[in-house]
Design an enzyme around this catalytic site. Structure first.
Site, PDB file in Angstrom:
ATOM      1  N   GLU A  43      -0.046  -2.717  -5.746  1.00 38.98           N
ATOM      2  CA  GLU A  43       0.635  -1.548  -6.310  1.00 38.98           C
ATOM      3  C   GLU A  43       1.529  -1.919  -7.495  1.00 38.98           C
ATOM      4  OE1 GLU A  43       2.222  -0.108  -2.594  1.00 38.98           O
ATOM      5  OE2 GLU A  43       0.193   0.341  -1.931  1.00 38.98           O
TER       6      GLU A  43
ATOM      7  N   GLU B  28      -4.911  -9.272   0.740  1.00 36.47           N
ATOM      8  CA  GLU B  28      -4.854  -7.823   0.883  1.00 36.47           C
ATOM      9  C   GLU B  28      -5.982  -7.174   0.081  1.00 36.47           C
ATOM     10  OE1 GLU B  28      -0.840  -6.461   2.421  1.00 36.47           O
ATOM     11  OE2 GLU B  28      -0.858  -6.122   0.276  1.00 36.47           O
TER      12      GLU B  28
ATOM     13  N   SER C   2      -4.008  -1.988   6.314  1.00 40.33           N
ATOM     14  CA  SER C   2      -4.234  -1.160   7.512  1.00 40.33           C
ATOM     15  C   SER C   2      -4.155  -1.952   8.815  1.00 40.33           C
ATOM     16  CB  SER C   2      -5.565  -0.404   7.397  1.00 40.33           C
ATOM     17  OG  SER C   2      -5.522   0.494   6.290  1.00 40.33           O
TER      18      SER C   2
ATOM     19  N   GLY D 252       2.139  -2.530   6.016  1.00 43.71           N
ATOM     20  CA  GLY D 252       2.771  -1.440   5.280  1.00 43.71           C
ATOM     21  C   GLY D 252       3.124  -0.299   6.213  1.00 43.71           C
ATOM     22  N   GLY D 253       2.282   0.727   6.230  1.00 47.86           N
ATOM     23  CA  GLY D 253       2.558   1.954   6.983  1.00 47.86           C
ATOM     24  C   GLY D 253       3.014   1.721   8.415  1.00 47.86           C
TER      25      GLY D 253
ATOM     26  N   HIS E  41       1.811  -7.599  -5.471  1.00 50.42           N
ATOM     27  CA  HIS E  41       1.180  -6.551  -4.649  1.00 50.42           C
ATOM     28  C   HIS E  41       0.259  -5.707  -5.535  1.00 50.42           C
ATOM     29  CE1 HIS E  41       0.674  -3.074  -2.075  1.00 50.42           C
ATOM     30  NE2 HIS E  41       1.025  -3.860  -1.077  1.00 50.42           N
TER      31      HIS E  41
ATOM     32  N   GLY F 239      -3.551   1.078   3.028  1.00 50.98           N
ATOM     33  CA  GLY F 239      -3.154   2.473   3.202  1.00 50.98           C
ATOM     34  C   GLY F 239      -4.325   3.413   3.406  1.00 50.98           C
TER      35      GLY F 239
ATOM     36  N   ASN G 109       6.318  -4.292   4.990  1.00 48.34           N
ATOM     37  CA  ASN G 109       6.581  -3.841   3.624  1.00 48.34           C
ATOM     38  C   ASN G 109       6.854  -2.339   3.687  1.00 48.34           C
ATOM     39  OD1 ASN G 109       6.496  -3.122   0.941  1.00 48.34           O
ATOM     40  ND2 ASN G 109       4.361  -3.711   0.609  1.00 48.34           N
ATOM     41  N   TRP G 110       8.125  -1.983   3.570  1.00 49.47           N
ATOM     42  CA  TRP G 110       8.492  -0.574   3.721  1.00 49.47           C
ATOM     43  C   TRP G 110       8.109   0.250   2.498  1.00 49.47           C
ATOM     44  CZ3 TRP G 110      14.176  -0.594   6.082  1.00 49.47           C
ATOM     45  CH2 TRP G 110      14.136  -1.215   7.342  1.00 49.47           C
ATOM     46  N   LYS G 111       7.751  -0.417   1.416  1.00 42.96           N
ATOM     47  CA  LYS G 111       7.423   0.280   0.159  1.00 42.96           C
ATOM     48  C   LYS G 111       8.552   1.255  -0.207  1.00 42.96           C
ATOM     49  CE  LYS G 111       2.605  -0.634   1.003  1.00 42.96           C
ATOM     50  NZ  LYS G 111       1.205  -0.262   0.847  1.00 42.96           N
TER      51      LYS G 111
HETATM   52  P1  PGA Z   1      -0.863  -0.793   4.795  1.00 46.08           P
HETATM   53  O1  PGA Z   1      -0.231  -1.570   3.547  1.00 46.08           O
HETATM   54  O2  PGA Z   1      -0.553  -1.622   6.026  1.00 46.08           O
HETATM   55  O3  PGA Z   1      -0.188   0.542   4.816  1.00 46.08           O
HETATM   56  O4  PGA Z   1      -2.329  -0.692   4.555  1.00 46.08           O
HETATM   57  C1  PGA Z   1      -0.273  -2.960   3.474  1.00 46.08           C
HETATM   58  C2  PGA Z   1       0.393  -3.421   2.195  1.00 46.08           C
HETATM   59  O5  PGA Z   1       0.261  -2.746   1.171  1.00 46.08           O
HETATM   60  O6  PGA Z   1       1.076  -4.473   2.173  1.00 46.08           O
END
Ligand code: PGA
Length: 257
Positions: free
Chosen positions: A93, A176, A218, A239-240, A91, A182, A9-11
């Site tokens: 977010e 999640e 993470s 994500g990251g 998600h 994050g 997930n590149w966000k």
């Molecule tokens: P993260 O994000 O790997 O940076 O913790 C995961 C996500 O939000 O899907």
């Protein structure tokens, strides 16, 4: 046998140049793992066109109406048209919390998504044949209050209301925990597995062995093998760590059976 899946997930990251350079480095990943990258909408068509064999693309969100006067929104039909095969839904977010979103107070959801709008988005993706990656998970306060299972049950009930077993089996659920996203604070592998098993067991018996349940929060090259080695974790939503090709490759390799 469920095929492992790792989704990046590149966000709100990457440009046309950096995104293309990243996927160019993703050739030759293990064929036993399904790999998905979810770029921002503006890059989706271009990344979909340049993905190496074995890598497909997904949207990060969608709106549930096919088209019309909805400024700023992207429909499932548009994701499909851009070449996506998956779509992230719900998600943390994009979710809101009980209609009382207060970003200044540190609320995590920015777009006030509810379990009902999540379901509409799930239905929209299914309507065009895209695979929803439904995110569920508790906040730290909910975990500390002993509400983890209740919150996740509500999220699953809301998202899958009215779904047939056949449609449920085609979807992917990502556990999640919001406190792990994050933050560098990964959920312990045995606890992640326990909650993923809870999610699997929520489904009707005929679906349990088919629906894929991922862990997200993470995930990195260093902890991926332990997480993916758990009995009820079928891969990860990353994500990251998906923004670095070498690290993402190691995560994908860790998911190979
Ligand atoms: P993260 O994000 O790997 O940076 O913790 C995961 C996500 O939000 O899907």
């Amino acid at each position: 046998m469920r095929k492992p899946l790792v989704a990046g997930n590149w966000k709100m990251n990457m440009t046309r140049a950096t995104g293309q350079a990243l996927v160019a480095e993703l050739s030759g990943l293990p064929a036993a793992v399904e790999v998905v990258v979810c770029p921002p909408f503006t890059l989706l068509a271009e990344i979909a066109a340049h993905c190496p064999a074995g890598v497909s693309t997904g949207g990060q969100d969608c709106f549930w109406v096919p088209n019309g006067a909805f400024t700023g929104q992207i429909s499932a039909e548009m994701l499909d048209d851009a070449g996506a095969r998956y779509g992230i839904v719900g998600h943390s977010e994009t979710r809101g919390r009980f209609g009382k979103l207060d970003i200044d107070a540190g609320d995590v959801g920015y777009f006030a998504e509810t379990n009902t709008t999540v379901r509409r988005k799930m239905e929209a993706l299914m309507r065009v044949g895209l695979v929803p990656i439904l995110c569920v998970g508790e906040t730290l306060a909910e975990r500390e209050a002993g509400r983890t299972e209740d919150v996740i049950r509500e999220q699953l009930e809301g998202a899958f209301q009215g779904f047939t077993e056949g449609d449920m089996a085609k979807t992917v659920v990502a556990y999640e925990p919001v406190w792990a996203i994050g933050t560098g604070q990964t959920c312990a592998a045995d606890e992640a597995n326990r909650v993923c098993a809870f999610i699997r067991q929520w489904f009707p018996a005929g679906v349990q062995n088919q629906v894929r349940v991922l862990y997200g929060g993470s995930v990195k090259a260093e902890n991926a093998a332990e997480l993916f080695g758990q009995s009820d974790i079928d891969g990860g939503l990353v994500g990251g760590a998906s923004l670095d090709a070498a690290g993402f490759r190691r995560i994908v390799e860790a998911a190979a059976p």
